[in-house]
Design a protein around this motif. Sequence first.
Motif, PDB file in Angstrom:
ATOM      1  N   THR A  80       0.833  -1.202   0.000  1.00  0.00           N
ATOM      2  CA  THR A  80       0.000   0.000   0.000  1.00  0.00           C
ATOM      3  C   THR A  80       0.870   1.256   0.000  1.00  0.00           C
ATOM      4  O   THR A  80       1.986   1.260   0.537  1.00  0.00           O
ATOM      5  CB  THR A  80      -0.947   0.031   1.215  1.00  0.00           C
ATOM      6  N   ILE A  81       0.345   2.299  -0.630  1.00  0.00           N
ATOM      7  CA  ILE A  81       1.059   3.571  -0.743  1.00  0.00           C
ATOM      8  C   ILE A  81       0.507   4.559   0.272  1.00  0.00           C
ATOM      9  O   ILE A  81      -0.705   4.729   0.393  1.00  0.00           O
ATOM     10  CB  ILE A  81       0.920   4.149  -2.163  1.00  0.00           C
ATOM     11  N   GLN A  82       1.395   5.205   1.004  1.00  0.00           N
ATOM     12  CA  GLN A  82       1.002   6.175   2.031  1.00  0.00           C
ATOM     13  C   GLN A  82       1.569   7.546   1.665  1.00  0.00           C
ATOM     14  O   GLN A  82       2.777   7.723   1.540  1.00  0.00           O
ATOM     15  CB  GLN A  82       1.533   5.739   3.400  1.00  0.00           C
ATOM     16  N   ALA A  83       0.676   8.507   1.464  1.00  0.00           N
ATOM     17  CA  ALA A  83       1.104   9.870   1.149  1.00  0.00           C
ATOM     18  C   ALA A  83       1.804  10.490   2.357  1.00  0.00           C
ATOM     19  O   ALA A  83       1.532  10.127   3.504  1.00  0.00           O
ATOM     20  CB  ALA A  83      -0.105  10.709   0.749  1.00  0.00           C
ATOM     21  N   ARG A  84       2.709  11.433   2.091  1.00  0.00           N
ATOM     22  CA  ARG A  84       3.444  12.087   3.174  1.00  0.00           C
ATOM     23  C   ARG A  84       3.290  13.593   3.057  1.00  0.00           C
ATOM     24  O   ARG A  84       3.475  14.163   1.978  1.00  0.00           O
ATOM     25  CB  ARG A  84       4.922  11.696   3.126  1.00  0.00           C
ATOM     26  N   THR A  85       2.944  14.228   4.165  1.00  0.00           N
ATOM     27  CA  THR A  85       2.757  15.683   4.186  1.00  0.00           C
ATOM     28  C   THR A  85       3.715  16.367   5.151  1.00  0.00           C
ATOM     29  O   THR A  85       3.749  17.593   5.227  1.00  0.00           O
ATOM     30  CB  THR A  85       1.317  16.033   4.592  1.00  0.00           C
ATOM     31  N   GLN A  86       4.492  15.582   5.903  1.00  0.00           N
ATOM     32  CA  GLN A  86       5.496  16.151   6.802  1.00  0.00           C
ATOM     33  C   GLN A  86       6.610  15.148   7.008  1.00  0.00           C
ATOM     34  O   GLN A  86       6.482  13.969   6.684  1.00  0.00           O
ATOM     35  CB  GLN A  86       4.880  16.534   8.148  1.00  0.00           C
ATOM     36  N   GLY A  87       7.721  15.621   7.549  1.00  0.00           N
ATOM     37  CA  GLY A  87       8.853  14.749   7.814  1.00  0.00           C
ATOM     38  C   GLY A  87       9.755  14.574   6.600  1.00  0.00           C
ATOM     39  O   GLY A  87       9.411  14.922   5.474  1.00  0.00           O
ATOM     40  N   THR A  88      10.935  14.040   6.866  1.00  0.00           N
ATOM     41  CA  THR A  88      11.890  13.671   5.825  1.00  0.00           C
ATOM     42  C   THR A  88      12.393  12.284   6.177  1.00  0.00           C
ATOM     43  O   THR A  88      12.866  12.059   7.305  1.00  0.00           O
ATOM     44  CB  THR A  88      13.036  14.705   5.705  1.00  0.00           C
ATOM     45  N   PRO A  89      12.259  11.296   5.281  1.00  0.00           N
ATOM     46  CA  PRO A  89      12.469   9.891   5.660  1.00  0.00           C
ATOM     47  C   PRO A  89      13.826   9.608   6.282  1.00  0.00           C
ATOM     48  O   PRO A  89      14.865   9.984   5.724  1.00  0.00           O
ATOM     49  CB  PRO A  89      12.323   9.148   4.322  1.00  0.00           C
ATOM     50  N   GLN A  90      13.817   8.976   7.443  1.00  0.00           N
ATOM     51  CA  GLN A  90      15.057   8.541   8.073  1.00  0.00           C
ATOM     52  C   GLN A  90      15.595   7.377   7.255  1.00  0.00           C
ATOM     53  O   GLN A  90      14.986   6.335   7.175  1.00  0.00           O
ATOM     54  CB  GLN A  90      14.813   8.119   9.523  1.00  0.00           C
TER      55      GLN A  90
END
Length: 412
Positions: A182-192
Amino acid sequence: MDKTKSYDISKRKVLEAFHRVKANKGAAGVDNESLAEFEKDLKNNLYKIWNRMSSGSYFPPAVKAVEIPKANGGTRTLGIPTVADRVAQMVVKLYFEPLVEPVFHPDSYGYRPGKSAADAIAVTRERCWKYDWVLEFDIKGLFDNIGHELLMKAVRKHTDSPWILMYIQRWLTAPFQKPDGTIQARTQGTPQGGVISPVLANLFLHYAFDIWMEREHPSNPFARYADDAVIHCRSRFDAQLVKESLRKRLMECGLELHPTKTRIVYCKDARRRGNLPDIAFDFLGFTFRPRKAKSKEGRIFHGFLPAVSNKAKKKMRQAVREWRLHMQTGKSLGEIAAKYNAVIRGWVGYYGRFYKTEMRGIAEHINQALIKWAQRKYKTLRGRKSRAVQWLQEVAYVEPKLFAHWNMVGIS
């Protein structure tokens, strides 16, 4: 500049970016392409990255989301970009990092060229001698909670390059792909786990914390390694004021102090009296607490000093168990050393830098694993541990540098 391209990106930088990504190793992303597979068609793969980035048509694929267990329970999400995307991120990092690195605070130590965790430990040790109190804190879910708007404001302060700004923005919003697909949209953070993320996190905290501390609390020195930091204070009252001030500041920036990893600690030693409950803190794998020490004149005293933490020792012992040395009887001792010495050398070099005697238990744990290996490998040593110990002692006498930990402790 290639006149057919929108942006002037050097092919040499793309090649350099690949070599840096290769040196860092790392797993495959959502496309399951490994570094070795990427390298089989290296020239073509690098050309594609350069061509798309130069024309503005590069769009990052989804980031592979992997749940990593935390030492204190729960999990954290590690984002693994594809190999090609790591190269693309490294290209931007090679252009962007030199623009921000000179302005970063000298007491920011994480993920910076020429600085290390050991440097942070060394300066913290010295400051604990001068300041009676420490505010130990951790920012809850830093990489997951960085606000994109504030971050891009900081990025724009240091570059007006349209392609750098564009690609950083695209990476910030690249979705996660979970293990079930499944795909999860991201609106904050920067991937660790992203190549560009540490630079962006440092830039965000440069404004959210580092220069704010310098402005609002100039008499309180600190050491920060990414989201893990300590602040030195003259009194408990001062520490409480700084803690409350910091809590409000982080809230303004969309961040939060970790409730269980934020503590006020008394740096008790021979000069500092009083029975207070909190006289120890952990920082970057070391525990700072009162310990016996010897002066240059040979006098024994109690100092507030760092040594490898119990948590770090537990991880190292677990790693040695997972090597299952006793099952590797098909290898020679030299091959065993070649396989694991880099890891052991890293442990000794880092954790043995301060209060080295606390690392003896780990050295002995490795030796015991080698003794078990010898007993399984050689028939003459089976069931005869004392003979196996003697055999390993003789090897260590002849080749004292075979294993990195042998200069730390004898074989017993």
